[in-house]
Write a protein that holds these residues in place. Structure first.
Motif, mmCIF file in Angstrom:
data_model
loop_
_atom_site.group_PDB
_atom_site.id
_atom_site.type_symbol
_atom_site.label_atom_id
_atom_site.label_comp_id
_atom_site.label_asym_id
_atom_site.label_seq_id
_atom_site.Cartn_x
_atom_site.Cartn_y
_atom_site.Cartn_z
ATOM 1 N N LYS A 59 0.831 -1.200 0.000
ATOM 2 C CA LYS A 59 0.000 0.000 0.000
ATOM 3 C C LYS A 59 0.870 1.256 0.000
ATOM 4 O O LYS A 59 1.809 1.361 0.791
ATOM 5 C CB LYS A 59 -0.889 -0.020 1.241
ATOM 6 N N GLN A 64 -3.572 3.598 -2.671
ATOM 7 C CA GLN A 64 -4.359 3.254 -1.480
ATOM 8 C C GLN A 64 -5.848 3.041 -1.773
ATOM 9 O O GLN A 64 -6.504 2.287 -1.051
ATOM 10 C CB GLN A 64 -4.183 4.320 -0.401
ATOM 11 N N TYR A 67 -7.087 -0.472 -2.059
ATOM 12 C CA TYR A 67 -7.274 -1.212 -0.811
ATOM 13 C C TYR A 67 -8.597 -0.868 -0.127
ATOM 14 O O TYR A 67 -8.970 -1.492 0.853
ATOM 15 C CB TYR A 67 -6.133 -0.892 0.163
#
Length: 191
Positions: A59, A64, A67
């Motif tokens: 990450k 990001q 995720y």
DNA sequence: TATTGGATCGCC
DNA sequence: GCGATCCAATAG
């Protein structure tokens, strides 16, 4: 009528979502007018093990959104001049997304039909056409505002799988047939 | 803080 | 085939 795809559609295995996005319609609303295109080409990027994926090194600030929860847009800037649009898939915490690579513009979206083959036959081109920039990074596609995907009930086509484009650096992952196109559609990108 | 290279495109 | 043109990710 707005009928954006629901979050549970995106919260499925990425390869399934990549295939089922074919024939769906990407809708962009700009000040009350619409740019609409049928999705004819996608690519799947699945998990941190996939060396072709931006998530392969874990990450970061840039990736990001992958995720986060499914059904959001992951937009990245590339080669100093282009944006690319992805939709985040699978459950929150697992980094996966589908890259939208080409659209067949609807007639109502086109001022001049002559250029219709050109405006959205590639991930950078379709973002330029729809004026999608990094302000849409993390955008919730299930809200039905400004940018979303909807089902118009089209399923009468064959799906063709092939190798992903531009990921030669990823070794065996470059050999995964994770690019999906509507077979015979002339709006598919030509590398 | 400096360097590097990329999920692309269009023109040479 | 190659240049455009930015910035996050690395390395130092």
């Amino acid at each position: 009528m707005k009928k954006p795809l629901l979050r549970k559609f995106y919260q499925q295995p990425t390869l399934k979502v990549a295939k089922e996005l074919l024939g769906k319609y990407l809708v962009r609303e700009i000040n009350g007018s619409f740019l609409i295109g049928k999705i004819v080409e996608t690519e799947a990027y699945v998990g941190e093990n996939d060396l072709a994926s931006h998530a392969s090194k874990g990450k970061t600030l840039r990736n990001q959104v992958m995720y986060g929860p499914p059904g959001h847009a992951y937009i990245y800037f590339i080669y100093g001049m282009y944006f690319c649009l992805n939709v985040v898939t699978e459950k929150e915490g697992f980094p996966a997304a589908v890259l939208i690579r080409a659209l067949e513009p609807t007639d109502e979206s086109l001022g001049s039909k002559a250029r219709s083959l050109e405006v959205a036959s590639g991930p950078g081109k379709l973002c330029r056409w729809m004026k999608i920039t990094k302000e849409f990074n993390g955008w919730d596609l299930t809200k039905g505002q400004k940018l979303w995907v909807e089902d118009r009930g089209e399923s009468d086509f064959e799906i063709e799988a092939s190798l992903r484009i531009g990921v030669d650096y990823s070794g065996k992952w470059a050999k995964k047939p994770w690019r999906f196109c509507i077979k015979g559609n002339e709006f598919v990108s030509k590398p």
